[in-house]
Design a protein around this motif. Sequence first.
Motif, mmCIF file in Angstrom:
data_model
loop_
_atom_site.group_PDB
_atom_site.id
_atom_site.type_symbol
_atom_site.label_atom_id
_atom_site.label_comp_id
_atom_site.label_asym_id
_atom_site.label_seq_id
_atom_site.Cartn_x
_atom_site.Cartn_y
_atom_site.Cartn_z
ATOM 1 N N GLU A 110 -71.201 -18.514 6.770
ATOM 2 C CA GLU A 110 -70.761 -19.231 7.961
ATOM 3 C C GLU A 110 -69.417 -19.927 7.705
ATOM 4 O O GLU A 110 -69.209 -20.543 6.664
ATOM 5 N N PHE A 111 -68.497 -19.812 8.656
ATOM 6 C CA PHE A 111 -67.174 -20.417 8.569
ATOM 7 C C PHE A 111 -67.290 -21.930 8.684
ATOM 8 O O PHE A 111 -67.942 -22.460 9.571
ATOM 9 N N ASP A 112 -66.653 -22.647 7.763
ATOM 10 C CA ASP A 112 -66.631 -24.111 7.749
ATOM 11 C C ASP A 112 -65.167 -24.548 7.637
ATOM 12 O O ASP A 112 -64.555 -24.383 6.587
ATOM 13 N N PRO A 113 -64.593 -25.109 8.711
ATOM 14 C CA PRO A 113 -63.178 -25.489 8.667
ATOM 15 C C PRO A 113 -62.841 -26.542 7.621
ATOM 16 O O PRO A 113 -61.685 -26.695 7.256
ATOM 17 N N ALA A 114 -63.833 -27.242 7.093
ATOM 18 C CA ALA A 114 -63.582 -28.214 6.033
ATOM 19 C C ALA A 114 -63.349 -27.526 4.690
ATOM 20 O O ALA A 114 -62.725 -28.098 3.806
ATOM 21 N N LEU A 115 -63.829 -26.282 4.559
ATOM 22 C CA LEU A 115 -63.707 -25.539 3.308
ATOM 23 C C LEU A 115 -62.832 -24.301 3.415
ATOM 24 O O LEU A 115 -62.306 -23.827 2.416
ATOM 25 N N HIS A 116 -62.724 -23.761 4.622
ATOM 26 C CA HIS A 116 -62.043 -22.481 4.828
ATOM 27 C C HIS A 116 -60.879 -22.626 5.806
ATOM 28 O O HIS A 116 -60.970 -23.373 6.776
ATOM 29 N N GLU A 117 -59.817 -21.899 5.536
ATOM 30 C CA GLU A 117 -58.657 -21.848 6.426
ATOM 31 C C GLU A 117 -58.619 -20.459 7.049
ATOM 32 O O GLU A 117 -58.388 -19.468 6.349
#
Length: 68
Positions: free
Chosen positions: A22-29
């Motif tokens: 799952e995409f997490d904007p806190a960890l992934h750009e």
Amino acid sequence: KNFEKSLKNLGLEKIETKEGTEFDPALHEAVLFDEGDGEKEVIKETLRPGYKYDGEVLRAAMVKVKRV
């Protein structure tokens, strides 16, 4: 493997970017995005790994995201 082991010994941890995570904007750009019909955003491809140090993000993982 030795490189990752050395990083772990220094307290660095690679951010999880396996396909389907799952995409997490806190960890992934997200730099690329594939449209889909779903509402859930997941990682399709890792473009650059990211790292955390003691739980803090040093560099976000650069990923391609798709909707499922």
